[in-house]
Design an enzyme around this catalytic site. Structure first.
Site, PDB file in Angstrom:
ATOM      1  N   GLY A 164       0.837  -1.188   0.000  1.00 18.15           N
ATOM      2  CA  GLY A 164       0.000   0.000   0.000  1.00 18.15           C
ATOM      3  C   GLY A 164       0.873   1.239   0.000  1.00 18.15           C
ATOM      4  O   GLY A 164       2.024   1.197   0.451  1.00 18.15           O
ATOM      5  N   GLN A 193       2.552   9.944   1.478  1.00 20.76           N
ATOM      6  CA  GLN A 193       3.870   9.290   1.545  1.00 20.76           C
ATOM      7  C   GLN A 193       4.771   9.667   0.378  1.00 20.76           C
ATOM      8  O   GLN A 193       5.977   9.402   0.416  1.00 20.76           O
ATOM      9  CB  GLN A 193       3.718   7.766   1.581  1.00 20.76           C
ATOM     10  CG  GLN A 193       3.103   7.250   2.876  1.00 20.76           C
ATOM     11  CD  GLN A 193       3.043   5.741   2.860  1.00 20.76           C
ATOM     12  OE1 GLN A 193       2.109   5.166   2.340  1.00 20.76           O
ATOM     13  NE2 GLN A 193       4.064   5.096   3.402  1.00 20.76           N
ATOM     14  N   CYS A 213       5.672  -0.135   7.288  1.00 19.36           N
ATOM     15  CA  CYS A 213       5.280   1.036   6.513  1.00 19.36           C
ATOM     16  C   CYS A 213       6.489   1.489   5.699  1.00 19.36           C
ATOM     17  O   CYS A 213       7.608   1.542   6.229  1.00 19.36           O
ATOM     18  CB  CYS A 213       4.835   2.149   7.461  1.00 19.36           C
ATOM     19  SG  CYS A 213       4.289   3.645   6.618  1.00 19.36           S
ATOM     20  N   LEU A 214       6.272   1.829   4.443  1.00 14.26           N
ATOM     21  CA  LEU A 214       7.384   2.262   3.586  1.00 14.26           C
ATOM     22  C   LEU A 214       7.999   3.563   4.093  1.00 14.26           C
ATOM     23  O   LEU A 214       9.133   3.882   3.746  1.00 14.26           O
ATOM     24  CB  LEU A 214       6.906   2.423   2.132  1.00 14.26           C
ATOM     25  CG  LEU A 214       6.469   1.115   1.451  1.00 14.26           C
ATOM     26  CD1 LEU A 214       5.948   1.399   0.049  1.00 14.26           C
ATOM     27  CD2 LEU A 214       7.606   0.111   1.403  1.00 14.26           C
ATOM     28  N   HIS A 253      -4.737   0.871   7.389  1.00 11.40           N
ATOM     29  CA  HIS A 253      -3.395   1.468   7.492  1.00 11.40           C
ATOM     30  C   HIS A 253      -3.259   2.649   6.521  1.00 11.40           C
ATOM     31  O   HIS A 253      -2.791   3.730   6.893  1.00 11.40           O
ATOM     32  CB  HIS A 253      -2.332   0.396   7.205  1.00 11.40           C
ATOM     33  CG  HIS A 253      -0.927   0.908   7.205  1.00 11.40           C
ATOM     34  ND1 HIS A 253      -0.007   0.593   8.179  1.00 11.40           N
ATOM     35  CD2 HIS A 253      -0.275   1.731   6.331  1.00 11.40           C
ATOM     36  CE1 HIS A 253       1.134   1.210   7.914  1.00 11.40           C
ATOM     37  NE2 HIS A 253       1.008   1.898   6.800  1.00 11.40           N
ATOM     38  N   GLU A 254      -3.690   2.425   5.269  1.00 11.87           N
ATOM     39  CA  GLU A 254      -3.550   3.484   4.259  1.00 11.87           C
ATOM     40  C   GLU A 254      -4.490   4.655   4.556  1.00 11.87           C
ATOM     41  O   GLU A 254      -4.128   5.820   4.368  1.00 11.87           O
ATOM     42  CB  GLU A 254      -3.795   2.929   2.853  1.00 11.87           C
ATOM     43  CG  GLU A 254      -2.820   1.838   2.425  1.00 11.87           C
ATOM     44  CD  GLU A 254      -1.362   2.196   2.653  1.00 11.87           C
ATOM     45  OE1 GLU A 254      -0.982   3.361   2.485  1.00 11.87           O
ATOM     46  OE2 GLU A 254      -0.590   1.303   3.035  1.00 11.87           O
ATOM     47  N   HIS A 257      -3.103   7.105   6.889  1.00  8.50           N
ATOM     48  CA  HIS A 257      -2.141   8.053   6.304  1.00  8.50           C
ATOM     49  C   HIS A 257      -2.834   9.337   5.842  1.00  8.50           C
ATOM     50  O   HIS A 257      -2.234  10.411   5.872  1.00  8.50           O
ATOM     51  CB  HIS A 257      -1.421   7.423   5.106  1.00  8.50           C
ATOM     52  CG  HIS A 257      -0.239   6.575   5.468  1.00  8.50           C
ATOM     53  ND1 HIS A 257       0.869   7.067   6.114  1.00  8.50           N
ATOM     54  CD2 HIS A 257       0.018   5.260   5.253  1.00  8.50           C
ATOM     55  CE1 HIS A 257       1.760   6.092   6.287  1.00  8.50           C
ATOM     56  NE2 HIS A 257       1.268   4.987   5.774  1.00  8.50           N
TER      57      HIS A 257
HETATM   58 NI    NI Z   1       2.291   3.165   5.714  1.00  7.27          NI
END
Ligand code: NI
Length: 172
Positions: free
Chosen positions: A47, A52, A99-100, A141-142, A145
């Site tokens: 995701g 991000q 998480c990236l 999760h997304e 963000h």
């Molecule tokens: Ni994330």
């Protein structure tokens, strides 16, 4: 076009509430979505939300790869624009997340076990569905963000938050 630079935890854009997308079909949005999917797959990740990649707009891309589907639905890279997410019932599941924007780390956080969500894609098609398991996990999760929330902000037990290499040693 191409790979986008990912904002790391500490960058203010990750803590802002993102703005609605005025025109989901705009060329710049289509380009952004294409680049976000490429960036997510390259990472590789499951995701990626617009904040991000330093764009404070309410959209994210996600996927459910076969390895994470657990016998459920495999979902190819998909965009969700101006999403709304709500829990169904009050059952909670514990999810191990990464998480990236927080590379190399993992943590266990509580999430709604079942959700309903909707949004649109770049062609203005309405997406409306229910999700459980990993699918529900990645959506929550997304979606976080878009509201300036990173998963460590949902930790209830800091002993389950740490570096992937340390957890790997324990598992080994
Ligand atoms: Ni994330």
């Amino acid at each position: 076009m191409g790979l986008l630079k990912i904002a790391k935890m500490g960058h203010p854009v990750l803590f802002q509430r993102a703005e609605p997308v005025a025109d989901p079909g705009a060329l710049e949005i289509r380009r952004l979505v294409a680049d976000m999917i490429e960036t997510m797959e390259d990472a590789p990740g499951v995701g990626l939300a617009a904040p991000q990649v330093h764009v404070s707009l309410r959209l994210f891309v996600f996927r459910v790869p076969p390895a994470r589907a657990a016998g459920g639905e495999v979902i190819p890279p998909t965009v969700l624009i101006n999403p709304e997410v709500e829990p169904i019932g009050d059952e909670v599941m514990l999810c191990t997340e990464g998480c990236l924007s927080i590379p190399g780390m993992r943590g266990v956080v509580p999430r709604a076990a079942r959700i309903r969500y909707r949004g649109v894609d770049c062609d203005g098609r309405e997406i409306q569905t229910e999700a459980t398991g990993f699918h529900a996990n990645v959506i929550q999760h997304e979606y976080d963000h878009l509201n300036g929330v990173l998963y460590p902000m949902r930790l209830v037990d800091f002993t389950s938050f740490g570096y992937v290499e340390e957890f790997a040693k324990l598992a080994g």
